[in-house]
Design a protein around this motif. Structure first.
Motif, PDB file in Angstrom:
ATOM      1  N   GLN A 250       5.692   7.202  -9.803  1.00 28.19           N
ATOM      2  CA  GLN A 250       5.726   8.662  -9.915  1.00 28.19           C
ATOM      3  C   GLN A 250       7.188   9.111  -9.944  1.00 28.19           C
ATOM      4  OE1 GLN A 250       3.123  10.451  -6.941  1.00 28.19           O
ATOM      5  NE2 GLN A 250       1.655   8.770  -7.153  1.00 28.19           N
ATOM      6  N   ALA A 251       7.830   8.867 -11.084  1.00 25.93           N
ATOM      7  CA  ALA A 251       9.279   8.992 -11.174  1.00 25.93           C
ATOM      8  C   ALA A 251       9.778  10.402 -10.885  1.00 25.93           C
ATOM      9  CB  ALA A 251       9.754   8.542 -12.550  1.00 25.93           C
ATOM     10  N   GLU A 252       9.149  11.410 -11.454  1.00 25.18           N
ATOM     11  CA  GLU A 252       9.662  12.769 -11.271  1.00 25.18           C
ATOM     12  C   GLU A 252       9.559  13.208  -9.816  1.00 25.18           C
ATOM     13  OE1 GLU A 252      11.446  14.532 -13.408  1.00 25.18           O
ATOM     14  OE2 GLU A 252      11.282  12.717 -14.634  1.00 25.18           O
ATOM     15  N   ASP A 253       8.435  12.885  -9.169  1.00 24.91           N
ATOM     16  CA  ASP A 253       8.291  13.224  -7.752  1.00 24.91           C
ATOM     17  C   ASP A 253       9.276  12.414  -6.905  1.00 24.91           C
ATOM     18  OD1 ASP A 253       6.314  15.079  -8.233  1.00 24.91           O
ATOM     19  OD2 ASP A 253       4.675  13.657  -7.903  1.00 24.91           O
ATOM     20  N   ALA A 254       9.518  11.157  -7.305  1.00 24.63           N
ATOM     21  CA  ALA A 254      10.485  10.323  -6.583  1.00 24.63           C
ATOM     22  C   ALA A 254      11.884  10.925  -6.700  1.00 24.63           C
ATOM     23  CB  ALA A 254      10.470   8.905  -7.137  1.00 24.63           C
ATOM     24  N   ILE A 255      12.239  11.365  -7.908  1.00 26.85           N
ATOM     25  CA  ILE A 255      13.560  11.974  -8.119  1.00 26.85           C
ATOM     26  C   ILE A 255      13.708  13.229  -7.280  1.00 26.85           C
ATOM     27  CG2 ILE A 255      14.958  13.190  -9.842  1.00 26.85           C
ATOM     28  CD1 ILE A 255      13.815  11.107 -11.891  1.00 26.85           C
ATOM     29  N   ALA A 256      12.637  14.018  -7.194  1.00 28.17           N
ATOM     30  CA  ALA A 256      12.693  15.239  -6.384  1.00 28.17           C
ATOM     31  C   ALA A 256      12.880  14.903  -4.909  1.00 28.17           C
ATOM     32  CB  ALA A 256      11.425  16.056  -6.588  1.00 28.17           C
ATOM     33  N   GLY A 257      12.156  13.908  -4.425  1.00 34.88           N
ATOM     34  CA  GLY A 257      12.265  13.534  -3.018  1.00 34.88           C
ATOM     35  C   GLY A 257      13.632  12.986  -2.673  1.00 34.88           C
ATOM     36  N   LEU A 258      14.135  12.089  -3.502  1.00 33.31           N
ATOM     37  CA  LEU A 258      15.450  11.509  -3.243  1.00 33.31           C
ATOM     38  C   LEU A 258      16.550  12.551  -3.397  1.00 33.31           C
ATOM     39  CD1 LEU A 258      14.765   8.186  -5.128  1.00 33.31           C
ATOM     40  CD2 LEU A 258      15.143   8.404  -2.656  1.00 33.31           C
ATOM     41  N   GLY A 259      16.365  13.451  -4.354  1.00 32.84           N
ATOM     42  CA  GLY A 259      17.332  14.532  -4.504  1.00 32.84           C
ATOM     43  C   GLY A 259      17.370  15.434  -3.291  1.00 32.84           C
ATOM     44  N   GLU A 260      16.201  15.662  -2.687  1.00 29.38           N
ATOM     45  CA  GLU A 260      16.156  16.483  -1.477  1.00 29.38           C
ATOM     46  C   GLU A 260      16.853  15.773  -0.319  1.00 29.38           C
ATOM     47  OE1 GLU A 260      14.987  19.782   1.021  1.00 29.38           O
ATOM     48  OE2 GLU A 260      15.513  19.440  -1.075  1.00 29.38           O
ATOM     49  N   ALA A 261      16.694  14.469  -0.233  1.00 28.17           N
ATOM     50  CA  ALA A 261      17.388  13.706   0.812  1.00 28.17           C
ATOM     51  C   ALA A 261      18.900  13.879   0.676  1.00 28.17           C
ATOM     52  CB  ALA A 261      17.009  12.230   0.719  1.00 28.17           C
ATOM     53  N   ILE A 262      19.396  13.823  -0.549  1.00 29.95           N
ATOM     54  CA  ILE A 262      20.834  13.972  -0.787  1.00 29.95           C
ATOM     55  C   ILE A 262      21.281  15.403  -0.536  1.00 29.95           C
ATOM     56  CG2 ILE A 262      22.616  13.857  -2.570  1.00 29.95           C
ATOM     57  CD1 ILE A 262      20.951  11.492  -3.754  1.00 29.95           C
ATOM     58  N   ARG A 263      20.442  16.366  -0.892  1.00 31.59           N
ATOM     59  CA  ARG A 263      20.802  17.762  -0.628  1.00 31.59           C
ATOM     60  C   ARG A 263      20.972  17.995   0.873  1.00 31.59           C
ATOM     61  NH1 ARG A 263      18.965  22.440   1.117  1.00 31.59           N
ATOM     62  NH2 ARG A 263      16.905  21.591   1.658  1.00 31.59           N
TER      63      ARG A 263
ATOM     64  N   ASP B 214       0.855  -1.185   0.000  1.00 30.02           N
ATOM     65  CA  ASP B 214       0.000   0.000   0.000  1.00 30.02           C
ATOM     66  C   ASP B 214       0.895   1.241   0.000  1.00 30.02           C
ATOM     67  OD1 ASP B 214      -1.938   1.906   0.229  1.00 30.02           O
ATOM     68  OD2 ASP B 214      -2.913   1.063   2.001  1.00 30.02           O
ATOM     69  N   TRP B 215       1.514   1.482  -1.153  1.00 28.72           N
ATOM     70  CA  TRP B 215       2.493   2.553  -1.232  1.00 28.72           C
ATOM     71  C   TRP B 215       1.869   3.932  -1.176  1.00 28.72           C
ATOM     72  CZ3 TRP B 215       7.209   1.470  -0.083  1.00 28.72           C
ATOM     73  CH2 TRP B 215       7.705   0.188  -0.315  1.00 28.72           C
ATOM     74  N   ALA B 216       0.627   4.057  -1.607  1.00 28.18           N
ATOM     75  CA  ALA B 216      -0.027   5.366  -1.541  1.00 28.18           C
ATOM     76  C   ALA B 216      -0.206   5.796  -0.090  1.00 28.18           C
ATOM     77  CB  ALA B 216      -1.378   5.322  -2.254  1.00 28.18           C
ATOM     78  N   ALA B 217      -0.675   4.884   0.747  1.00 25.24           N
ATOM     79  CA  ALA B 217      -0.838   5.213   2.168  1.00 25.24           C
ATOM     80  C   ALA B 217       0.516   5.438   2.823  1.00 25.24           C
ATOM     81  CB  ALA B 217      -1.604   4.098   2.877  1.00 25.24           C
ATOM     82  N   ALA B 218       1.510   4.637   2.438  1.00 26.43           N
ATOM     83  CA  ALA B 218       2.852   4.814   2.990  1.00 26.43           C
ATOM     84  C   ALA B 218       3.407   6.184   2.626  1.00 26.43           C
ATOM     85  CB  ALA B 218       3.780   3.715   2.477  1.00 26.43           C
ATOM     86  N   ALA B 219       3.238   6.581   1.360  1.00 32.32           N
ATOM     87  CA  ALA B 219       3.750   7.873   0.917  1.00 32.32           C
ATOM     88  C   ALA B 219       3.093   9.013   1.681  1.00 32.32           C
ATOM     89  CB  ALA B 219       3.517   8.037  -0.589  1.00 32.32           C
TER      90      ALA B 219
ATOM     91  N   TYR C 206      13.959  10.402   1.831  1.00 33.06           N
ATOM     92  CA  TYR C 206      14.363   9.126   1.228  1.00 33.06           C
ATOM     93  C   TYR C 206      13.187   8.156   1.197  1.00 33.06           C
ATOM     94  CZ  TYR C 206      15.996   4.334   1.160  1.00 33.06           C
ATOM     95  OH  TYR C 206      16.118   2.994   0.876  1.00 33.06           O
ATOM     96  N   LEU C 207      12.509   8.026   2.332  1.00 30.44           N
ATOM     97  CA  LEU C 207      11.378   7.113   2.390  1.00 30.44           C
ATOM     98  C   LEU C 207      10.264   7.557   1.455  1.00 30.44           C
ATOM     99  CD1 LEU C 207      11.315   6.568   6.262  1.00 30.44           C
ATOM    100  CD2 LEU C 207      12.004   4.894   4.536  1.00 30.44           C
ATOM    101  N   LEU C 208       9.979   8.866   1.447  1.00 30.82           N
ATOM    102  CA  LEU C 208       8.942   9.385   0.569  1.00 30.82           C
ATOM    103  C   LEU C 208       9.306   9.157  -0.899  1.00 30.82           C
ATOM    104  CD1 LEU C 208       6.371  10.947  -0.036  1.00 30.82           C
ATOM    105  CD2 LEU C 208       7.667  13.077   0.290  1.00 30.82           C
ATOM    106  N   GLY C 209      10.531   9.504  -1.274  1.00 28.08           N
ATOM    107  CA  GLY C 209      10.943   9.308  -2.655  1.00 28.08           C
ATOM    108  C   GLY C 209      10.891   7.851  -3.074  1.00 28.08           C
ATOM    109  N   SER C 210      11.268   6.954  -2.183  1.00 28.39           N
ATOM    110  CA  SER C 210      11.236   5.527  -2.499  1.00 28.39           C
ATOM    111  C   SER C 210       9.805   5.036  -2.678  1.00 28.39           C
ATOM    112  CB  SER C 210      11.938   4.737  -1.390  1.00 28.39           C
ATOM    113  OG  SER C 210      13.308   5.072  -1.328  1.00 28.39           O
ATOM    114  N   ALA C 211       8.902   5.506  -1.824  1.00 30.97           N
ATOM    115  CA  ALA C 211       7.500   5.115  -1.959  1.00 30.97           C
ATOM    116  C   ALA C 211       6.919   5.637  -3.267  1.00 30.97           C
ATOM    117  CB  ALA C 211       6.696   5.641  -0.771  1.00 30.97           C
TER     118      ALA C 211
END
Length: 276
Positions: free
Chosen positions: A196-209, A152-157, A185-190
């Motif tokens: 939702q690749a673009e939103d995932a990239i933004a989330g993971l990029g923010e984790a790295i920033r 249930d990735w939508a609820a997890a996100a 990281y968790l949000l981007g992975s979910a």
């Protein structure tokens, strides 16, 4: 599957040891000053990682007051941390009624249940913790991870988004940076699991920033970018890992996979050769 990287600097620790004022409100009014002092010493040891000393004090309290709720609770936490979730659950069960209004208790009980394979009941306790304290970081993370394991990735996100917003608004600079990096990281992975690749990239990029040394976020972002055939971008994300350790085996094999996705068979073989 998404897992919680075992780096407490980056991801919030779910096990919670309440501060003294909160614990005082939970302890029975009949507590003697001696029991109170012994519990405080046990918690000080526990927070410092001296779990054997903490266990000795908690068991000593229970020898004198067998139904002391806080001693039952925190002894259960010690046993869970040690990997003996079955024993932990036995002590936590005894504290369930007197500590029913304590969100930390429900979060910790949920973790012990989850580790013992009792996922449905664990999620119920995580949900109870959030009903009592909607901003409980540990419960948000734990319930999100449990829901992700159920698919249930939508609820997890949605839970991880709440966690990221909560940490970003923290007045504690360390939590706002490192805690929020883990949440992103968790949000981007979910979001990646949801496609939702673009939103995932933004989330993971923010984790790295927020935490440039967060290797797990770099590997996850590289995978999402490679899935989208952005192979040069994926390779660039791994650059700092190679700078720290040119022989990092996971980074080498990941680069081989990236070159394969780019249709570069020779490049794939070259990276695999470096990994051997």
């Amino acid at each position: 599957r998404l897992t919680n990287p075992l780096n407490p600097k980056i991801i919030n620790q779910v096990l919670t040891l309440g501060k003294g004022a909160k614990i005082k409100a939970m302890t029975p009014a009949s507590d003697s000053a001696g029991l109170r002092a012994r519990l405080d010493r046990g918690l000080a040891h526990h927070r410092a990682g001296r779990t054997l000393e903490a266990e000795r004090l908690y068991r000593g309290i229970l020898a004198d007051a067998p139904l002391h709720p806080d001693a039952l609770h925190y002894l259960g936490v010690v046993l869970h941390q040690r990997g003996d979730s079955a024993a932990a659950i036995g002590f936590l069960e005894k504290a369930a009624v007197p500590l029913g209004a304590n969100p930390d208790f429900h979060a910790n009980f949920g973790l012990a249940l989850k580790n013992a394979g009792r996922a449905a009941r664990a999620k119920d306790h995580f949900s109870r913790a959030l009903a009592l304290a909607p901003g409980h970081r540990g419960a948000l993370e734990a319930l999100g991870l449990a829901l992700g394991e159920d698919g249930d990735w939508a609820a997890a996100a949605a839970l991880f988004r709440r966690l990221a917003a909560l940490d970003a608004g923290s007045a504690d600079p360390g939590l706002a940076a490192h805690g929020s990096a883990g949440a992103h990281y968790l949000l981007g992975s979910a979001l990646a699991e949801l496609g939702q690749a673009e939103d995932a990239i933004a989330g993971l990029g923010e984790a790295i920033r927020l935490d440039p040394g967060f290797a797990e976020a770099r590997f996850r972002l590289a995978a999402v970018l490679a899935d989208g055939r952005r192979c040069d971008d994926a390779a660039a994300v791994l650059g700092p890992i190679f700078a720290a350790n040119p022989k990092d085996l996971r980074a080498l094999t990941t680069m081989a996979d990236i070159r394969a996705r780019a249709g570069d068979a020779a490049g794939r073989e070259a990276w695999l050769a470096r990994a051997r």
